[in-house]
Write a protein that holds these residues in place. Structure first.
Motif, PDB file in Angstrom:
ATOM      1  N   LYS A  34       8.762 -21.141 -31.817  1.00 47.45           N
ATOM      2  CA  LYS A  34       7.869 -19.727 -32.651  1.00 47.45           C
ATOM      3  C   LYS A  34       9.099 -18.519 -33.391  1.00 47.45           C
ATOM      4  O   LYS A  34       9.930 -18.433 -33.164  1.00 47.45           O
ATOM      5  CB  LYS A  34       7.039 -19.131 -32.260  1.00 47.45           C
ATOM      6  CG  LYS A  34       6.575 -18.375 -31.986  1.00 47.45           C
ATOM      7  CD  LYS A  34       5.569 -17.801 -30.844  1.00 47.45           C
ATOM      8  CE  LYS A  34       4.253 -17.023 -31.420  1.00 47.45           C
ATOM      9  NZ  LYS A  34       3.568 -16.749 -31.806  1.00 47.45           N
ATOM     10  N   SER A  75       3.602 -15.786 -37.748  1.00 43.96           N
ATOM     11  CA  SER A  75       3.431 -17.292 -37.264  1.00 43.96           C
ATOM     12  C   SER A  75       3.306 -17.484 -38.823  1.00 43.96           C
ATOM     13  O   SER A  75       2.778 -17.092 -39.996  1.00 43.96           O
ATOM     14  CB  SER A  75       1.686 -17.345 -37.171  1.00 43.96           C
ATOM     15  OG  SER A  75       1.101 -18.126 -37.018  1.00 43.96           O
ATOM     16  N   GLY A  94      -1.766 -16.769 -35.116  1.00 44.57           N
ATOM     17  CA  GLY A  94      -1.255 -17.765 -35.621  1.00 44.57           C
ATOM     18  C   GLY A  94      -2.112 -17.715 -36.430  1.00 44.57           C
ATOM     19  O   GLY A  94      -2.893 -17.553 -36.978  1.00 44.57           O
ATOM     20  N   LYS A 112      -0.316 -22.134 -32.111  1.00 43.44           N
ATOM     21  CA  LYS A 112       0.557 -20.766 -32.626  1.00 43.44           C
ATOM     22  C   LYS A 112       0.585 -19.767 -31.625  1.00 43.44           C
ATOM     23  O   LYS A 112       1.848 -18.928 -31.589  1.00 43.44           O
ATOM     24  CB  LYS A 112       0.944 -20.568 -33.653  1.00 43.44           C
ATOM     25  CG  LYS A 112       1.283 -22.030 -34.842  1.00 43.44           C
ATOM     26  CD  LYS A 112       0.747 -21.792 -36.314  1.00 43.44           C
ATOM     27  CE  LYS A 112       0.893 -23.211 -36.558  1.00 43.44           C
ATOM     28  NZ  LYS A 112       0.866 -22.848 -38.501  1.00 43.44           N
TER      29      LYS A 112
END
Length: 211
Positions: free
Chosen positions: A77, A88, A107, A152
């Motif tokens: 990540k 993201s 995300g 995400k």
């Protein structure tokens, strides 16, 4: 500079980039704080890599923060280096999107509608989602992006798309809100999502506020 769209709201920003530059131009726009891994050889992948840094740099500077690069945790990540912000990234050549937020995990996913989404749908969509999407490839793309955005937000890889990540039914428009749910160990977390349909692609990302 191919920054197509940028929106800053408080301590949050998202942006969209269309790659029109060559690698040298993108390298200059991204700055020299990061260098691509030696394993990234493919021309398009390298352009996406530099464009990702360029678009995050644009967001950070709009937030009043000098861009110092991107680091990743053990799950892959990304985070803006030197800042306690969430990040993201998503790309589908020639488009790259990024979302930055100071306060919550984020995300974002960008995909181009393709028939392959219909072929993989039975493996990634819940039966209710399959019924709602039907044979609408753009709606399938929204579902796919929504699930990728939820992954995400969660930040780890141990989720099953059809079981742990669920998207509420919706009527497709050019833009709208859809409810997402992350279900892990019988614990359900509601994640409000926003989608936008462009002529050649779809973007979905999580919102700050409930629907």
């Amino acid at each position: 500079m191919a920054l197509e769209e940028i929106t800053i709201t408080g301590n949050r920003g998202w942006a969209l980039w269309k790659i029109e530059e060559d690698e040298n131009a993108l390298r200059a726009l991204a700055g020299t704080v990061d260098q691509p891994p030696a394993t990234v050889h493919n021309t398009k992948k390298r352009l996406e890599w530099f464009a990702g840094r360029a678009v995050v740099k644009a967001i950070m500077e709009q937030l009043g923060l000098p861009f110092k690069g991107i680091v990743k945790d053990e799950f892959g990540k990304p985070f803006p280096k030197a800042y306690d912000y969430q990040l993201s990234l998503s790309h589908s050549y020639p488009y790259v999107a990024a979302l930055v937020d100071r306060d919550i995990s984020v995300g974002i996913d960008l995909e181009q509608p393709k028939d392959k989404l219909l072929r993989v749908a039975p493996r990634v969509l819940h039966r209710d989602e399959l019924a709602d999407a039907g044979d609408d490839v753009i709606k399938h793309c929204i579902y796919w992006c929504a699930k990728e955005a939820l992954i995400k937000v969660y930040g780890k890889k141990d989720l099953t798309l059809a079981e742990n990540l669920l998207i509420g039914p919706f009527t497709r428009e050019t833009a709208g809100n859809i409810p997402g749910r992350i279900i892990v160990n019988d614990i359900e977390t509601i994640i409000p999502l926003y989608y936008k349909v462009y002529p050649n692609f779809v973007v979905v990302f999580n919102k700050r506020n409930a629907l």
